[in-house]
Motif scaffolding. Structure first.
Motif, short mmCIF file in Angstrom:
data_model
loop_
_atom_site.label_atom_id
_atom_site.label_comp_id
_atom_site.label_asym_id
_atom_site.label_seq_id
_atom_site.Cartn_x
_atom_site.Cartn_y
_atom_site.Cartn_z
N GLN A 587 0.83 -1.21 0.00
CA GLN A 587 0.00 0.00 0.00
C GLN A 587 0.86 1.25 0.00
O GLN A 587 0.51 2.25 -0.64
CB GLN A 587 -0.91 -0.01 1.23
N HIS A 588 1.99 1.23 0.70
CA HIS A 588 2.86 2.40 0.76
C HIS A 588 3.42 2.74 -0.62
O HIS A 588 3.59 3.92 -0.96
CB HIS A 588 4.01 2.11 1.74
N ILE A 589 3.67 1.70 -1.46
CA ILE A 589 4.25 1.94 -2.79
C ILE A 589 3.17 2.14 -3.84
O ILE A 589 3.25 3.04 -4.68
CB ILE A 589 5.17 0.76 -3.18
N ASN A 590 2.14 1.31 -3.80
CA ASN A 590 1.16 1.26 -4.89
C ASN A 590 -0.16 1.91 -4.56
O ASN A 590 -1.05 1.98 -5.43
CB ASN A 590 0.93 -0.21 -5.28
N GLU A 595 -3.45 -3.88 -8.50
CA GLU A 595 -2.41 -4.45 -9.36
C GLU A 595 -1.19 -3.54 -9.36
O GLU A 595 -1.30 -2.33 -9.54
CB GLU A 595 -2.95 -4.61 -10.79
N MET A 596 -0.01 -4.16 -9.18
CA MET A 596 1.23 -3.39 -9.12
C MET A 596 2.08 -3.68 -10.35
O MET A 596 2.38 -4.85 -10.63
CB MET A 596 2.02 -3.74 -7.86
N PRO A 597 2.49 -2.61 -11.07
CA PRO A 597 3.42 -2.83 -12.19
C PRO A 597 4.83 -3.07 -11.63
O PRO A 597 5.29 -2.33 -10.77
CB PRO A 597 3.34 -1.52 -12.97
N VAL A 639 13.45 2.81 -14.86
CA VAL A 639 12.86 3.73 -13.87
C VAL A 639 12.37 4.99 -14.56
O VAL A 639 11.29 5.52 -14.25
CB VAL A 639 13.87 4.04 -12.75
N GLN A 640 13.14 5.51 -15.51
CA GLN A 640 12.71 6.70 -16.26
C GLN A 640 11.42 6.42 -17.01
O GLN A 640 10.52 7.28 -17.07
CB GLN A 640 13.82 7.12 -17.23
N GLU A 641 11.30 5.23 -17.58
CA GLU A 641 10.07 4.88 -18.29
C GLU A 641 8.88 4.86 -17.34
O GLU A 641 7.78 5.31 -17.69
CB GLU A 641 10.24 3.51 -18.96
N ARG A 642 9.08 4.35 -16.13
CA ARG A 642 7.98 4.31 -15.17
C ARG A 642 7.57 5.72 -14.74
O ARG A 642 6.38 5.98 -14.53
CB ARG A 642 8.39 3.50 -13.92
N GLU A 643 8.55 6.61 -14.60
CA GLU A 643 8.22 7.98 -14.23
C GLU A 643 7.41 8.66 -15.32
O GLU A 643 6.45 9.39 -15.04
CB GLU A 643 9.51 8.76 -13.96
N VAL A 644 7.79 8.42 -16.59
CA VAL A 644 7.02 9.01 -17.71
C VAL A 644 5.60 8.44 -17.72
O VAL A 644 4.62 9.15 -17.98
CB VAL A 644 7.75 8.74 -19.05
N GLY A 646 3.97 7.54 -15.17
CA GLY A 646 3.27 7.92 -13.95
C GLY A 646 2.99 6.76 -13.02
O GLY A 646 2.01 6.78 -12.27
N GLU A 647 3.82 5.75 -13.07
CA GLU A 647 3.65 4.57 -12.24
C GLU A 647 4.87 4.39 -11.33
O GLU A 647 5.96 4.84 -11.68
CB GLU A 647 3.47 3.31 -13.10
N PRO A 648 4.70 3.73 -10.20
CA PRO A 648 5.86 3.49 -9.33
C PRO A 648 6.82 2.51 -9.97
O PRO A 648 6.42 1.61 -10.71
CB PRO A 648 5.22 2.90 -8.06
N ALA A 649 8.12 2.70 -9.69
CA ALA A 649 9.14 1.80 -10.21
C ALA A 649 9.46 0.77 -9.14
O ALA A 649 10.00 1.10 -8.09
CB ALA A 649 10.39 2.59 -10.59
#
Length: 694
Positions: A587-590, A595-597, A639-644, A646-649
């Motif tokens: 929960q702290h991350i997602n 569902e967590m990527p 990680v850069q792709e996840r930031e673009v 808008g999802e947690p890495a």
């Protein structure tokens, strides 16, 4: 030798406790047995001496409790004097017809010399002494004793509470508290006893009047009827003897009454009565000069006793001049000492631990232009913002963030501020106090005129601009914050990233104490029975270092208690605790998403890493340099792709690799969370968005 034997015998009697009983028996003997005139003279002289001693002790006592035996002494002296009155009355009535010296030389001296042999004068003098003693001294002392006793008893609870407060605050120890309580009790007992003792003195004065009247009347009857004396001769003889006897008794009584008045009106002081009179009554030369001037004017009026007034005026003027000169000499001496101290180089004092200043856990230093931001009297709001930051982080992380020590630092540039942790700089930046900061979140529609800079908290491009164009700047898509928010956000980011450094033994003990109120047995079995406080501290620091809150201390403690028999290694215990906290971590991350990527590693890469991964003693992970570079580049790209997107890495790996990879990327790839398969709750889903090393 004989005198030494007598003194030794007296001391032995005192040590055996026989002194008071012998004195009481002697008083009874004086009342029952007839005494020869020579013994009466001795006892009357002793009575006067005893009264003088009591009066002088009262004068020289620093405080009333220094003469705590005074009420008992008054009682004994009063009984002794009354016994003497009975004994002297017997001698006067039995032997008075033989002449004025029949009752002893002391009574004769007071009857003839003091009042001039005139019984009428003697009666007047005796009545005046009785009135002074009874109406003025005894009545006043009795009233003061009564009021003092009531006020002292009323003040006892407050004094006891003050002693308890000083003891609880550590200002005094148990022995000092016990001593003060004894003094309070002794003071109450003393004034209570004085209230009763004053009644003895008052009764003694009344008894003196009645005894004198009875003696005069009885002497006239005995002289005229039994000894065939003429009425005038009987009146002359017995009245003089009775007045002499009364004066011998009333003078010690007046001395005792005066002593009682002095002792109950004394205020505890480090000076005796004489020093207090000199310092308080004659210590102001202006008063002496004014009084001297008034007396001099009166002395110049015709018909007045000019010599007396002028002589006393001169004495007062000289006294005032001497007091003034003494005060000036004291002031000059003080001034000279002060000048010498200023001229003399200060002596270097011996070093102590007070010369070693403690290090602030969290510090904020500001330049002089930023002082208005922290000064509430100038409208500064930064103090309240910092309190809000501490409250928010304490609630999120699960432990109390230490206070922030704020001070100005003239060594800084005027607009600079510096954040320190344990005395070491953790962050610093420049703030424009009269401007606002426009932060570029990534999508803006124009440029802003101002001072270009970088947001100190997250490193985003920003511009300091004049507040007048705030609406225009916000319309362009910028995030606008004031200087207080800039500093508070920077402080929050630093405290959050270094939260594991802020947690110490005292904080962990406080967490366990708080848990012990609801789970006492769990805490008792955990520390120190199975794990040391240091091991628990290291586990909690590991969690905070990876951004995991420690709010759920119950689950953490139960997990540590469960696996402490298997291992005492903080790193292994941390992995067990992370598994137990998997729902919190997810929960702290997602957030609330089901569902967590995740990013995974190729199976072959995982096998290679498991074979080559080593963790050194300083708790850092080591990989072969070439492999480390390729892995770091690939992970950074994902990680850069996840930031673009808008999802947690999130990098999902096997439990054996999780700890090592977390240490490998902790300080090099910001925003990457490393989780193991065991940390995914059974009710949640994962979605693989990328694989590294395929």
């Amino acid at each position: 030798m004989a005198q030494a034997d007598v003194m030794s015998t007296i001391r032995d009697i005192g040590r055996k406790g026989l002194g008071i009983p012998i004195m009481v028996l002697s008083l009874l003997a004086m009342v029952v047995l007839p005494l020869p005139p020579i013994l009466l003279d001795l006892f009357f002289t002793f009575n006067i001496s005893l009264s003088l001693i009591i009066l002088l002790v009262s004068i020289y006592s620093m405080r009333p409790l220094d003469f705590a035996i005074f009420p008992t002494v008054i009682l004994i002296a009063t009984l002794f004097r009354l016994a003497l009155n009975v004994a002297s009355t017997r001698v006067v009535l039995l032997e008075g017809h033989d002449g004025p010296d029949a009752a002893g030389q002391v009574i004769q001296a007071f009857g003839e010399f003091v009042v001039g042999g005139n019984y009428a004068v003697g009666i007047v003098v005796f009545i005046i002494l009785v009135l002074i003693n009874f109406v003025v001294v005894t009545k006043g002392a009795g009233r003061i004793s009564e009021v003092s006793a009531r006020f002292t008893l009323d003040a006892m609870p407050g004094k006891q509470m003050a002693i308890d407060a000083d003891l609880n605050s550590g200002l005094i120890d148990q022995d000092e508290a016990r001593k003060r309580r004894a003094e309070v009790t002794a003071e109450a007992d003393f004034y209570g006893s004085m209230d009763g003792a004053s009644k003895f003195v008052r009764g003694d004065a009344v008894a003196g009047i009645l005894i004198t009247l009875i003696n005069i009347l009885g002497g006239l009857i005995i002289g005229v009827m039994q000894h065939d004396m003429a009425f005038s001769d009987a009146a002359q003889t017995y009245t003089l003897l009775t007045i002499g006897d009364g004066l011998v008794a009333q003078i010690p009584s007046l001395l005792l009454s005066s002593a009682a008045g002095i002792i109950v009106t004394r205020v505890s002081s480090e000076q005796n009565m004489g020093d207090q009179v000199v310092s308080q009554l004659l210590g102001n030369p202006a008063i002496l000069f004014i009084t001297s001037g008034v007396l001099a004017l009166l002395g110049m009026i015709p018909g007045m006793p000019n010599a007396s007034f002028l002589l006393l005026a001169t004495v007062l003027a000289i006294s005032g001049y001497m007091v003034l000169q003494k005060q000036r000499a004291v002031e000059d001496q003080k001034l000279e000492v002060a000048e010498q101290e200023e001229r003399a180089p200060p002596e270097p004092k011996e070093l102590s631990w007070d010369d070693v200043p403690p290090v602030d856990v969290i510090g904020l230093e500001v330049g002089y232009r930023l002082i208005p931001l922290v000064d509430k009297s100038q409208g500064g709001q930064l103090m309240d913002r910092i309190k809000g930051v501490r409250r928010k982080l304490s609630q999120e992380l699960g432990f109390l963030i230490p206070p922030v020590h704020i001070r100005d630092n003239l060594d800084l540039e005027p607009n600079n501020y510096r954040i320190t942790l344990m005395g070491v700089t953790a962050g610093e930046a420049i703030v424009e106090p009269d401007k606002e900061l426009a932060i570029n979140p990534g999508e803006v529609h124009g440029d802003v005129d101002g001072i270009h800079t970088t947001d100190p908290a997250f490193g985003l491009p920003a511009v300091w601009f004049n507040p007048e164009i705030k609406d225009t700047v916000q319309a362009l898509g910028y995030t606008v914050v004031d200087p207080n928010t800039v500093i508070a956000t920077h402080l929050s980011q630093i405290l959050q990233s270094h939260s594991h450094e802020l947690l110490g033994h005292d904080e962990v003990q406080s967490l366990l104490d708080k848990l012990g109120t609801t789970a006492k047995k769990l805490v008792e079995d955990l520390v120190p029975k199975t794990l040391s406080l240091g091991t628990v501290l290291k586990v909690l620091q590991n969690l905070l270092e990876e951004g995991i809150p420690i709010r759920d201390m119950r689950t953490i403690s139960e997990t540590l208690a469960q696996y402490s028999q298997k291992t005492q290694d903080p790193a292994e215990l941390t992995e067990y605790v992370r598994t137990a906290l998997r729902r919190l971590i997810f929960q702290h991350i997602n957030g609330s998403d089901e569902e967590m990527p995740v990013i995974t590693l190729d199976q072959r890469l995982e096998q290679v890493l498991m074979q080559s991964f080593t963790v050194s003693d300083d708790d850092t992970a080591t990989i072969e340099p070439g492999m480390a570079q390729n892995l770091h580049g690939a992970l950074y790209e994902k990680v850069q792709e996840r930031e673009v997107a808008g999802e947690p890495a999130v990098l999902l790996v096997t439990p054996q690799l999780r700890s090592g990879l977390a240490k490998f990327v902790r300080h090099t790839i910001t925003g990457l969370n490393v989780m193991s398969y065991n940390e995914i709750p059974d009710t949640k889903q994962i979605r693989i968005v990328a694989t590294v090393g395929a």
